[in-house]
Design a protein around this motif. Structure first.
Motif, short mmCIF file in Angstrom:
data_model
loop_
_atom_site.label_atom_id
_atom_site.label_comp_id
_atom_site.label_asym_id
_atom_site.label_seq_id
_atom_site.Cartn_x
_atom_site.Cartn_y
_atom_site.Cartn_z
N CYS A 109 -8.77 -1.07 13.70
CA CYS A 109 -8.02 -0.01 13.02
C CYS A 109 -7.10 -0.64 12.00
O CYS A 109 -6.64 -1.78 12.14
CB CYS A 109 -7.22 0.81 14.03
N VAL A 110 -6.82 0.12 10.96
CA VAL A 110 -5.96 -0.34 9.87
C VAL A 110 -4.89 0.71 9.65
O VAL A 110 -5.18 1.91 9.57
CB VAL A 110 -6.76 -0.55 8.57
N THR A 111 -3.65 0.25 9.55
CA THR A 111 -2.50 1.13 9.35
C THR A 111 -1.72 0.66 8.14
O THR A 111 -1.53 -0.54 7.92
CB THR A 111 -1.57 1.08 10.58
N LEU A 112 -1.23 1.61 7.37
CA LEU A 112 -0.36 1.31 6.25
C LEU A 112 1.03 1.00 6.79
O LEU A 112 1.56 1.73 7.63
CB LEU A 112 -0.31 2.53 5.31
N THR A 113 1.64 -0.09 6.35
CA THR A 113 2.97 -0.48 6.81
C THR A 113 4.04 0.24 5.98
O THR A 113 3.73 0.90 4.98
CB THR A 113 3.19 -2.00 6.66
N ASP A 114 5.28 0.06 6.37
CA ASP A 114 6.39 0.62 5.58
C ASP A 114 6.37 0.05 4.16
O ASP A 114 6.63 0.78 3.20
CB ASP A 114 7.74 0.30 6.25
N GLU A 115 6.04 -1.25 4.03
CA GLU A 115 5.95 -1.87 2.71
C GLU A 115 4.82 -1.25 1.89
O GLU A 115 4.94 -1.05 0.69
CB GLU A 115 5.76 -3.39 2.82
N GLY A 116 3.69 -0.95 2.56
CA GLY A 116 2.58 -0.30 1.89
C GLY A 116 2.95 1.09 1.42
O GLY A 116 2.61 1.50 0.30
N ASN A 117 3.67 1.82 2.26
CA ASN A 117 4.16 3.14 1.87
C ASN A 117 5.11 3.05 0.69
O ASN A 117 5.06 3.87 -0.23
CB ASN A 117 4.88 3.82 3.05
N ALA A 118 5.98 2.06 0.72
CA ALA A 118 6.95 1.88 -0.37
C ALA A 118 6.24 1.56 -1.68
O ALA A 118 6.59 2.10 -2.74
CB ALA A 118 7.95 0.77 -0.02
N LEU A 119 5.21 0.71 -1.62
CA LEU A 119 4.46 0.39 -2.83
C LEU A 119 3.75 1.63 -3.36
O LEU A 119 3.79 1.90 -4.56
CB LEU A 119 3.44 -0.72 -2.56
N PHE A 120 3.13 2.40 -2.47
CA PHE A 120 2.48 3.62 -2.92
C PHE A 120 3.50 4.54 -3.58
O PHE A 120 3.24 5.08 -4.66
CB PHE A 120 1.80 4.36 -1.76
N GLY A 121 4.64 4.71 -2.97
CA GLY A 121 5.69 5.56 -3.54
C GLY A 121 6.15 5.08 -4.91
O GLY A 121 6.37 5.88 -5.82
N LYS A 122 6.24 3.76 -5.05
CA LYS A 122 6.67 3.19 -6.33
C LYS A 122 5.61 3.41 -7.41
O LYS A 122 5.94 3.65 -8.57
CB LYS A 122 6.93 1.69 -6.14
N MET A 123 4.35 3.36 -7.04
CA MET A 123 3.26 3.46 -8.01
C MET A 123 2.79 4.89 -8.25
O MET A 123 2.17 5.18 -9.27
CB MET A 123 2.07 2.62 -7.54
N GLN A 124 3.07 5.78 -7.33
CA GLN A 124 2.52 7.13 -7.36
C GLN A 124 2.85 7.87 -8.67
O GLN A 124 1.96 8.47 -9.28
CB GLN A 124 3.04 7.94 -6.17
N GLU A 125 4.06 7.81 -9.12
CA GLU A 125 4.45 8.55 -10.32
C GLU A 125 3.68 8.08 -11.56
O GLU A 125 3.20 8.89 -12.35
CB GLU A 125 5.96 8.41 -10.56
N GLU A 126 3.55 6.76 -11.72
CA GLU A 126 2.82 6.27 -12.89
C GLU A 126 1.33 6.57 -12.80
O GLU A 126 0.69 6.83 -13.82
CB GLU A 126 3.09 4.79 -13.14
#
Length: 151
Positions: free
Chosen positions: A93-110
């Protein structure tokens, strides 16, 4: 001799490359590959941000052996965690970490901004038609369709 019909698969690949031209600069700026971004995005969109590796490979259109390398790099960068359930050690199984969530959040708008550019260029109606046709194409199963003769 008649000319061959245009290649659907080649046209789709060329269209993908054109679409990726909107996103690659943003991925490069964050040192993320296209495959890594697909994994992050799919995990982010999944219900509990966890997927079995085989399902993730299918959704991300990455062959399982290639996904292994992508996941190793994402894990080394602290963006995902891989683990085996105690009930079935054969599954990964693969889970997104808090750092992964933060990166997605940072990139999502652009990334959303780039989608809006594509939508604006095509127009909302054509964009929706394109997405609907692509979804319909994804649902086709060649085994369920009748044979077509070369009449």
């Amino acid at each position: 001799m008649s000319r061959p019909t245009p290649s659907l698969t080649l046209a789709l690949m060329q269209a993908r490359e054109s679409a990726m031209d909107f996103f690659r600069p943003h991925l490069n700026r964050h040192n993320i590959t296209e495959q890594q971004w697909r994994v992050i995005r799919i995990l982010w969109q999944s219900e509990d941000q966890t997927l079995e590796s085989h399902r993730l490979a299918k959704l991300a259109c990455i062959l399982p052996p290639s996904l292994t390398g992508v996941l190793v790099r994402l894990e080394q960068n602290g963006l995902v965690e891989r683990w085996k359930p105690e009930t079935d050690q054969r599954r990964l199984c693969v889970t997104l970490t808090d750092e992964g969530n933060a990166l997605f959040g940072k990139m999502q708008e652009e990334m959303v901004s780039q989608y809006k550019k594509i939508q604006q260029a095509l127009g909302p109606e054509k964009y929706q038609t394109l997405m609907s046709l692509l979804e319909e194409l994804q649902q086709l199963n060649p085994d369920d369709l009748p044979s077509v003769s070369d009449a």
